[in-house]
Design a protein around this motif. Structure first.
Motif, short mmCIF file in Angstrom:
data_model
loop_
_atom_site.label_atom_id
_atom_site.label_comp_id
_atom_site.label_asym_id
_atom_site.label_seq_id
_atom_site.Cartn_x
_atom_site.Cartn_y
_atom_site.Cartn_z
N PRO A 102 0.83 -1.17 -0.03
CA PRO A 102 0.17 -0.03 0.19
C PRO A 102 0.85 1.30 0.01
N VAL A 103 2.03 1.29 0.35
CA VAL A 103 2.86 2.33 0.18
C VAL A 103 3.12 2.92 -1.10
N PHE A 104 2.92 2.07 -1.99
CA PHE A 104 3.10 2.78 -3.29
C PHE A 104 1.79 2.91 -4.27
N ILE A 105 0.88 2.83 -3.65
CA ILE A 105 -0.51 3.31 -4.22
C ILE A 105 -0.20 4.65 -4.85
N SER A 106 -0.49 4.77 -6.20
CA SER A 106 -0.26 6.00 -6.63
C SER A 106 -1.14 6.27 -8.05
N PRO A 107 -1.71 7.14 -8.48
CA PRO A 107 -2.51 7.40 -9.57
C PRO A 107 -1.40 7.52 -10.80
N LEU A 108 -0.09 7.79 -10.41
CA LEU A 108 0.77 8.09 -11.31
C LEU A 108 1.63 7.26 -11.99
N THR A 109 1.92 6.07 -11.09
CA THR A 109 2.92 5.02 -11.21
C THR A 109 2.76 3.89 -10.55
N SER A 110 2.99 2.64 -11.27
CA SER A 110 3.22 1.39 -10.47
C SER A 110 4.09 1.14 -9.46
N ASP A 111 4.17 0.12 -8.67
CA ASP A 111 5.57 -0.11 -8.15
C ASP A 111 6.24 -0.85 -9.23
N ASP A 112 7.68 -0.94 -9.15
CA ASP A 112 8.52 -1.19 -10.35
C ASP A 112 8.74 -2.57 -10.48
N SER A 113 8.51 -3.10 -11.71
CA SER A 113 8.99 -4.58 -11.76
C SER A 113 9.76 -4.68 -13.10
N SER A 114 9.89 -3.67 -14.06
CA SER A 114 10.90 -3.90 -15.11
C SER A 114 12.47 -3.49 -14.93
N TYR A 115 12.60 -2.54 -14.07
CA TYR A 115 14.08 -2.06 -13.75
C TYR A 115 13.71 -1.39 -12.48
N PRO A 116 14.84 -1.35 -11.65
CA PRO A 116 14.84 -0.85 -10.33
C PRO A 116 15.28 0.90 -10.70
N SER A 117 14.54 1.88 -10.22
CA SER A 117 14.96 3.33 -10.30
C SER A 117 14.66 3.92 -9.04
N ALA A 118 15.65 4.68 -8.83
CA ALA A 118 15.44 5.49 -7.56
C ALA A 118 14.49 6.40 -7.42
N ASN A 119 13.72 6.88 -8.33
CA ASN A 119 12.55 7.60 -8.51
C ASN A 119 11.18 6.92 -8.26
N THR A 120 11.30 5.36 -8.04
CA THR A 120 10.23 4.46 -7.73
C THR A 120 9.30 4.56 -8.82
N SER A 121 9.36 5.07 -10.16
CA SER A 121 8.46 5.25 -11.29
C SER A 121 8.83 4.79 -12.71
N TYR A 122 9.55 3.76 -12.45
CA TYR A 122 10.00 3.22 -14.01
C TYR A 122 9.02 2.67 -14.45
N ASP A 123 8.12 1.78 -13.92
CA ASP A 123 7.13 1.07 -14.68
C ASP A 123 5.90 2.12 -15.11
N GLY A 124 5.51 3.13 -14.38
CA GLY A 124 4.56 4.01 -14.85
C GLY A 124 3.01 3.34 -14.66
N VAL A 125 2.06 3.68 -15.57
CA VAL A 125 0.70 3.45 -15.41
C VAL A 125 0.59 2.73 -17.06
N LEU A 126 -0.78 2.01 -16.84
CA LEU A 126 -1.14 1.26 -17.98
C LEU A 126 -2.11 2.26 -18.46
N HIS A 127 -2.16 2.97 -19.72
CA HIS A 127 -3.13 3.97 -20.39
C HIS A 127 -4.14 3.17 -21.02
N VAL A 128 -5.47 3.58 -20.84
CA VAL A 128 -6.57 3.20 -21.62
C VAL A 128 -7.04 4.25 -22.33
N PRO A 129 -6.50 4.77 -23.54
CA PRO A 129 -6.72 6.04 -24.10
C PRO A 129 -8.10 6.09 -24.76
N ALA A 130 -8.53 7.37 -24.94
CA ALA A 130 -9.66 7.68 -25.83
C ALA A 130 -9.59 7.45 -27.46
N PRO A 131 -10.53 7.17 -28.10
CA PRO A 131 -11.90 6.88 -27.62
C PRO A 131 -12.32 5.45 -26.91
#
Length: 672
Positions: A102-131
């Protein structure tokens, strides 16, 4: 090909019988369905109308860019998200983020799985774009998320979006129609922990952890790693699936060292050994045909240069054969197996010790040269290789490997024993006494006496703080992988109270800390309990990268079965077995497991000076029973005397045994 796979899966299912039902089932973390739904709303931000309806498959509306809701699935899950878009406009869009902690709940990024990054935001989010189209939507399979507890849905436009029926289709253990259908169980009450059900919960947490690490073949983490932000889990993991990997979220690759803990867990809980066979086959398929070197990890990582993980593949081969009795498979890999043993033996120099040159390992510092951990692993390779050779009629090889093991044990004690510390040192030039080699020395029977084993057990506690052992070979680190070996070493040396103390400190913290997923087990943590495991050792100071479902942390599951319950197999498939309960301050325990020969069950209780034991093992097998008290025995009407450490020999069947400490007398009789 499909027919052959189906045949193999059906054959395996016939071996994996169901464990007896009972109150222990309430502590099984595995979901009741392969499609799971959120159980709670963890957090809401901005305008989210009717958010709580999402936990009952209802409808909620996100209004405004940046409004979001975090949903809690209650336990670790993994797979593909689906939902219904009920009402959208041409400009409506959302994004999804995932996290185990729960520490890493965020609307801007997921917890990291691809690669470790000090900014804890390497993975980002999965966009479901318009339309967005109204109706059913499913997460694209390449973007599968292997492990998470919390799903955040965020509006990324100013237009409202109404959605419903949020769910996750479980991807792990794909060959299990019923994820809760275990072939083993464990049940005991803990009188010393704040939760009396701790031991049972922990056993099932380890079992569920390994289930989440059992994955479809083409769901590995993509390597080379995708660019940030992003992740992909569509790489091929080996020669066949399902296959056992190191972690649910990451690395999602075969790691043989991890299997040294995870596979015994797998055996006692689900007896699901097909993923293990596929993982080992993958490692042998990648052998260097010239040198006999095995890779450190499976594809797509396919890392090389680890003598210790090479050894773990060979040790794992023995584990798999012991549990399965799969002679046909053993014969199919035997040529590569013997070549791989020879690769390690070829590194033994004039000192009589292996000179470790493949330095990659579980992350420990040091490890090269005449290293005690590497030599302990080689010893276990030689002992288990000698046993395997005896099962394929390679008698000369068996004798040679056994002789080499004896010689290595002698040199190990001559070179590494540090009398002033009462422990083994890390190499032939240091006084540092590592957690890993000392734990292995006791567990693999490299110690030369009970007194020496007890000295090691006691000495290991010098590394402990309130949360567990801080590894001298990796400072500021508590490693459940190595602690799982230490846990067994304390039991094996007869220091049961010490083992239970370690269990409650380290795994009691892992399972109950609000930082964790509280259903599966952490990869590791720092000395003060933070998630910044291995920050300075490859993880780039990224605490979100730490896995919360790592099979190498599940050591207590097999330890509780093998030691507290006291039930082990001592030859392939359990044709011979042992029952030797360690009461460990408990009043009762029960459980068992299944092999291809059938059900093996034990139930014991201790009331005052009276110890009772019920055993149920397949007919046609044989085994030995060691009881807490010496005394007179009556077995099938014949009276005998059993002394301290003397084994009672029994044939397969059902037995009830009783020993009274005060009178030092017990009786045994077959039951119906």
């Amino acid at each position: 090909m499909f027919f052959w796979l189906l045949f193999c899966l059906c054959a395996l299912a016939s071996v994996r019988a169901s464990a007896p039902a009972g109150p222990w089932d309430a502590f099984n973390y595995a979901p009741k369905s392969r499609t799971v739904f959120p159980t709670a709303v963890k957090k809401v931000y901005g305008r989210v109308q009717n958010a709580k309806a999402l936990i009952s498959k209802g409808t909620a509306t996100l209004v405004g860019n940046g409004s979001w809701v975090a949903l809690d699935f209650g336990v670790e899950v993994g797979g593909l998200v689906s939902l219904n878009f009920e009402k959208v406009s041409s400009k409506s869009s959302i994004a999804l983020s995932f996290t185990e902690s729960p520490v890493f709940i965020s609307p801007l990024t997921s917890d990291d799985s691809s690669y470790p990054s000090a900014n804890t935001s390497y993975d980002g989010v999965l966009h479901v774009p318009a339309p967005l189209a109204t109706g059913f939507w499913t997460q694209p399979s390449a973007w599968l998320r292997g492990g998470y507890r919390y799903l955040t849905i965020v509006s990324t436009s100013d237009e409202p979006v109404t959605l419903s029926n949020v769910s996750c289709a479980i991807s792990f253990a794909p060959h299990f129609p019923n994820l809760r259908d275990y072939s083993g169980y464990f049940f005991a009450s803990d009188p010393a922990f704040h939760d009396k059900n701790f031991l049972t919960k922990l056993w099932y947490a380890g079992a569920y952890t390994v289930q989440t690490n059992t994955v479809p073949l083409d769901t590995g983490r993509q390597v080379p790693f995708v660019k940030s932000p992003g992740w992909l889990n569509n790489a091929t993991l080996g020669v066949a699936g399902p296959i056992i990997v190191d972690g649910a979220k990451r690395d999602r690759a075969v790691w043989p060292g991890d299997m040294g803990i995870a596979v015994p867990t797998q055996f006692v809980s689900t007896n699901d050994l097909l993923p293990t066979r596929n993982a080992l086959s993958t490692m042998f398929a990648a052998i260097n045909p010239t040198t006999g070197a095995l890779p450190e990890s499976g594809p797509p990582l396919s890392q090389l240069g680890s003598d210790t993980y090479h050894a773990w593949t060979l040790i794992g081969t023995h584990n798999y054969y012991l549990y399965s009795g799969d002679t046909a498979w053993l014969q199919s890999v035997w040529a590569n197996y013997t070549k791989a043993v020879a690769f390690l033996e070829g590194k033994v120099d004039s000192s009589g010790l292996i000179n470790i040159t493949g330095l990659r390992d579980w992350a420990r510092l040091g490890g090269g040269g005449h290293n005690s951990e590497g030599n302990a692993l080689l010893y276990q390779v030689l002992v288990t290789a000698a046993d395997l050779a005896s099962h394929v009629n390679a008698t000369s090889l068996s004798a040679a490997w056994s002789a080499n093991a004896t010689a290595l044990k002698r040199r190990f004690n001559e070179v590494f024993w540090l009398l002033s510390a009462g422990l083994y040192r890390d190499n032939d030039t240091t006084t540092l006494c590592p957690q890993d080699a000392n734990s292995m020395a006791v567990l693999f029977n490299l110690t030369t006496s009970a007194e020496q084993a007890n000295s090691v057990s006691k000495g290991l506690t010098k590394n402990w703080n309130e949360l567990g052992p801080v590894a001298p070979e990796l400072p500021d680190t508590i490693s459940p992988f190595i602690s799982g070996l230490e846990l067994q070493a304390h039991f094996a040396s007869g220091n049961d109270a010490r083992a239970m103390d370690l269990l409650r400190r380290e795994w009691g913290y892992m399972l109950y800390t609000p930082l964790s997923v509280q259903s599966t087990l952490l990869e590791g943590f720092t000395a003060n309990g933070s998630l910044s495991y291995r920050s300075y050792r490859g993880y780039n100071y990224d605490p979100s990268y730490t896995s919360h479902a790592h099979g190498w942390s599940s050591g207590p599951t097999s330890a509780l079965t093998y030691y507290v319950l006291g039930l082990t197999v001592t030859s392939p498939q359990g044709r011979t077995w042992s029952v030797a309960p360690h009461t460990s301050g408990l009043s009762a325990a029960q459980g068992g497991f299944t092999t291809p020969l059938g059900w093996y069950g034990v139930q014991w209780s201790l009331k005052g000076h009276v110890f009772s034991l019920d055993i149920d093992v397949p007919t046609g097998t044989s085994g030995e029973v060691r009881l807490p008290f010496a005394g007179k025995a009556v077995v099938n009407g014949k009276e005998t005397r059993v002394g301290d450490n003397q084994a009672l020999q029994l044939a397969g069947g059902k037995y009830s045994l009783l020993v009274t400490k005060r009178e030092r007398f017990f009786s045994s009789r077959p039951t119906d």
